[in-house]
Design an enzyme around this catalytic site. Sequence first.
Site, PDB file in Angstrom:
ATOM      1  N   ASP A 104       0.852  -1.198   0.000  1.00  0.00           N
ATOM      2  CA  ASP A 104       0.000   0.000   0.000  1.00  0.00           C
ATOM      3  C   ASP A 104       0.882   1.241   0.000  1.00  0.00           C
ATOM      4  O   ASP A 104       2.100   1.150   0.160  1.00  0.00           O
ATOM      5  CB  ASP A 104      -0.979  -0.014   1.191  1.00  0.00           C
ATOM      6  CG  ASP A 104      -0.292  -0.260   2.528  1.00  0.00           C
ATOM      7  OD1 ASP A 104       0.943  -0.098   2.620  1.00  0.00           O
ATOM      8  OD2 ASP A 104      -0.985  -0.617   3.486  1.00  0.00           O
ATOM      9  N   ASN A 110      -7.079  -1.577  14.454  1.00  0.00           N
ATOM     10  CA  ASN A 110      -8.518  -1.597  14.129  1.00  0.00           C
ATOM     11  C   ASN A 110      -8.890  -2.793  13.241  1.00  0.00           C
ATOM     12  O   ASN A 110     -10.005  -2.872  12.754  1.00  0.00           O
ATOM     13  CB  ASN A 110      -8.944  -0.287  13.453  1.00  0.00           C
ATOM     14  CG  ASN A 110      -8.300  -0.100  12.082  1.00  0.00           C
ATOM     15  OD1 ASN A 110      -7.447  -0.894  11.676  1.00  0.00           O
ATOM     16  ND2 ASN A 110      -8.713   0.928  11.370  1.00  0.00           N
ATOM     17  N   GLU A 118      -9.615  -0.790   5.402  1.00  0.00           N
ATOM     18  CA  GLU A 118     -10.100  -0.365   6.708  1.00  0.00           C
ATOM     19  C   GLU A 118     -11.412  -1.084   7.056  1.00  0.00           C
ATOM     20  O   GLU A 118     -12.034  -1.700   6.179  1.00  0.00           O
ATOM     21  CB  GLU A 118     -10.329   1.163   6.684  1.00  0.00           C
ATOM     22  CG  GLU A 118      -9.084   1.973   6.339  1.00  0.00           C
ATOM     23  CD  GLU A 118      -8.046   2.007   7.467  1.00  0.00           C
ATOM     24  OE1 GLU A 118      -8.193   1.293   8.473  1.00  0.00           O
ATOM     25  OE2 GLU A 118      -7.067   2.771   7.320  1.00  0.00           O
TER      26      GLU A 118
END
Length: 242
Positions: A71, A140, A147
């Site tokens: 990424d 997370n 995400e």
Amino acid sequence: MTAAHRGLSVLPAAGWADGIADALAARIGSHPDFVVCLPTGSTPRPVYERLPSALSRAGAAMGRATVVLLDEYLGLPAGHPVRCDDQLRRQVIEPLPEPPATFLAFDVDGPDPVAACAAYDAAIERAGGLDLVVLGLGTNGHVGMNEPGTAPDAPTRVIELAPSTMAAARTYGADPPPERGVTLGLAGILAAREIWLLVSGDRKAPILREVLEGPVTTDVPASLLRGHPGLRIIADDAALPG
Ligand code: PGA
């Protein structure tokens, strides 16, 4: 929790990075044309530090391998030390006695990051597809910049970073942090032949517990990897207490 979870290996923290570097070197030794996607961040750094000596011990070299960046941030200038391509170049490529045949990174300096994502998938396909994706685990539950809320068929794409991902970028030295990035999608990750999810340190213990024992849910993108037959979760004993 125990190593009875499918695909889970737990290593003592003191030998965790060595064990992974040796495993990576062994893969490259047995498959010199290996196509491997690598992440940045604090988790893989000790593995990368050990890679040159692990390769040397294994009698392996990366001169025919392809390294693919997982990424990238949008909005940081080329050469910025927090840029993922810059980190991987410094931490993985430059210390190798023989650089990989190909280092594939996103073209985020051009005018069209959306087109850059499509070109990225095409380039991976031309390379023969990913043999292995190595991943860190976000607090997370994100993998790459996929995400919470990401569907398992999400393509390589431009994304808005979650607040915790922006906070992490700030701790790496990007202040103000970037607000967007590009990432290999979950679809691309799940298409790899093998996936190694690296998890170290006690701050990852709560999210690792969710990944292993919680529901398979888009709220915790890493949980979506659980059905992949080539998944290995390689944790140290600080991330997996008891
Ligand atoms: P870390 O980040 O390796 O710096 O903990 C992992 C991630 O957020 O993907």
